[in-house]
Design a protein around this motif. Structure first.
Motif, mmCIF file in Angstrom:
data_model
loop_
_atom_site.group_PDB
_atom_site.id
_atom_site.type_symbol
_atom_site.label_atom_id
_atom_site.label_comp_id
_atom_site.label_asym_id
_atom_site.label_seq_id
_atom_site.Cartn_x
_atom_site.Cartn_y
_atom_site.Cartn_z
ATOM 1 N N LEU A 1 2.463 1.685 -3.395
ATOM 2 C CA LEU A 1 1.451 2.141 -4.354
ATOM 3 C C LEU A 1 1.196 3.642 -4.217
ATOM 4 C CD1 LEU A 1 -0.699 1.473 -6.498
ATOM 5 C CD2 LEU A 1 -2.276 0.987 -4.621
ATOM 6 N N THR A 2 1.042 4.096 -2.990
ATOM 7 C CA THR A 2 0.757 5.517 -2.749
ATOM 8 C C THR A 2 1.919 6.404 -3.192
ATOM 9 O OG1 THR A 2 -0.647 4.956 -0.853
ATOM 10 C CG2 THR A 2 0.153 7.229 -1.006
ATOM 11 N N GLU B 1 0.829 -1.214 0.000
ATOM 12 C CA GLU B 1 0.000 0.000 0.000
ATOM 13 C C GLU B 1 0.859 1.258 0.000
ATOM 14 O OE1 GLU B 1 -3.546 2.088 2.664
ATOM 15 O OE2 GLU B 1 -2.857 0.064 3.124
ATOM 16 N N LYS B 2 1.956 1.234 0.788
ATOM 17 C CA LYS B 2 2.837 2.404 0.832
ATOM 18 C C LYS B 2 3.550 2.599 -0.502
ATOM 19 C CE LYS B 2 3.862 2.626 5.789
ATOM 20 N NZ LYS B 2 4.936 2.672 6.818
ATOM 21 N N PHE C 1 -2.692 -2.229 -7.335
ATOM 22 C CA PHE C 1 -1.960 -3.348 -6.736
ATOM 23 C C PHE C 1 -2.702 -4.603 -7.175
ATOM 24 C CE2 PHE C 1 -1.379 -5.932 -2.623
ATOM 25 C CZ PHE C 1 -0.305 -6.624 -3.171
#
Length: 292
Positions: free
Chosen positions: A225-226, A222-223, A248
């Motif tokens: 991706l952001t 998630e990190k 993702f």
């Protein structure tokens, strides 16, 4: 052209030829009655008459078959493809006619076939690749699977990495692709039969290319991706390119797989966009890893 009228025409021709054959055989026998010395040659005269009638009839049969094929099959194809297929059809039809004429002359075709078997196998093996290319090229062009001007991605186990570019020519033996690197490659058409996945890059308002990136899973997906999304947005804003969609996609063992749906207008700009995306994910990964 009405194929039914052509069939009727062919039947009339065959009936006329059959009548002519009967008359010629009758005339030959009448001549023999007046010249008995020619009797020992009557068998050969009969064979010659039969061969001539078969040859003439076969010529008309081939002409009508070719007309029907030209109208209902070849007429729907590109000129170069139609010409090549027509050539092969002509060779096949006239080869059959020659065999029939030889048979009418009393030639033992079984012996000739056995004698030419080895040579036939050798020629068949040598021509296998060429015929495979021709068949593939015919299927590709006639089905419009691939045509000049198409922007495509070609994926195959034969060459490994995807080939991305614009189709410049679809020939009988080879297809030419101008890649995003600017070079032109020629792909044998035989590679297209069951070995290649075609993806046309045309979207509704732009070209679209789905691109997958694999990142080690030792950092939170998630990190990554952001951060990667923000970096891509910053980079692309400077070159005025539409922001891609970033997802993702899946986790595969020790790796995370992301999919980036790239929207672009010109094929020669894709390399630059891929460079930006790769750098963004690389930076996002190392930034996230260094935060630990």
């Amino acid at each position: 052209m009405n194929w039914k009228s052509q069939v009727v025409k062919l039947l009339i021709i065959l009936i006329v030829l059959a009548i002519v054959a009967v008359l010629l055989h009758a005339i030959a026998r009448i001549i023999v009655t007046y010249i008995p010395a020619l009797g020992e040659y009557i068998h050969y005269v009969d064979l010659a008459i039969d061969a001539a009638i078969v040859g003439i009839g076969g010529y008309f049969v081939i002409s009508i078959i070719r007309k029907i094929i030209n109208v209902y099959l070849l007429g729907k194809m590109e000129a170069s493809t139609a010409h090549t297929i027509s050539l092969f059809i002509d060779i096949g039809l006239y080869a059959i006619l020659i065999l029939v004429i030889l048979s009418a002359l009393g030639v033992n075709l079984t012996g000739a076939a056995i004698g030419g078997a080895v040579g036939g196998i050798a020629i068949g093996l040598a021509a296998q690749t060429v015929l495979s290319n021709v068949l593939s090229g015919t299927l590709v062009t006639s089905s419009k699977t691939l045509k000049p001007g198409d922007n495509v991605s070609l994926i195959s186990w034969i060459w490994g990495n995807p080939i991305i570019g614009e189709t410049t020519k679809v020939g009988i033996l080879f297809t030419e692709i101008k890649t995003i690197n600017g070079n032109i490659i020629r792909i044998p058409n035989s590679a297209f039969l069951g070995n290649t996945v075609f993806t046309k890059l045309e979207g509704e308002n732009s070209l679209v290319y789905p691109y997958q990136i694999t990142v080690n899973a030792d950092v939170p997906a998630e990190k990554v991706l952001t951060k990667a999304t923000n970096y891509i947005k910053d980079y692309l804003s400077k070159v005025k390119v539409e922001m891609p969609e970033v997802y993702f996609t899946t986790k595969n063992g020790g790796t995370n797989i992301f999919t980036v749906i790239i929207h672009f207008n010109e094929m020669n700009s894709l390399n630059k966009i891929l460079d930006i995306i790769n750098k963004a994910f690389d930076q996002a990964y190392w930034d996230t890893k260094n935060e630990k």
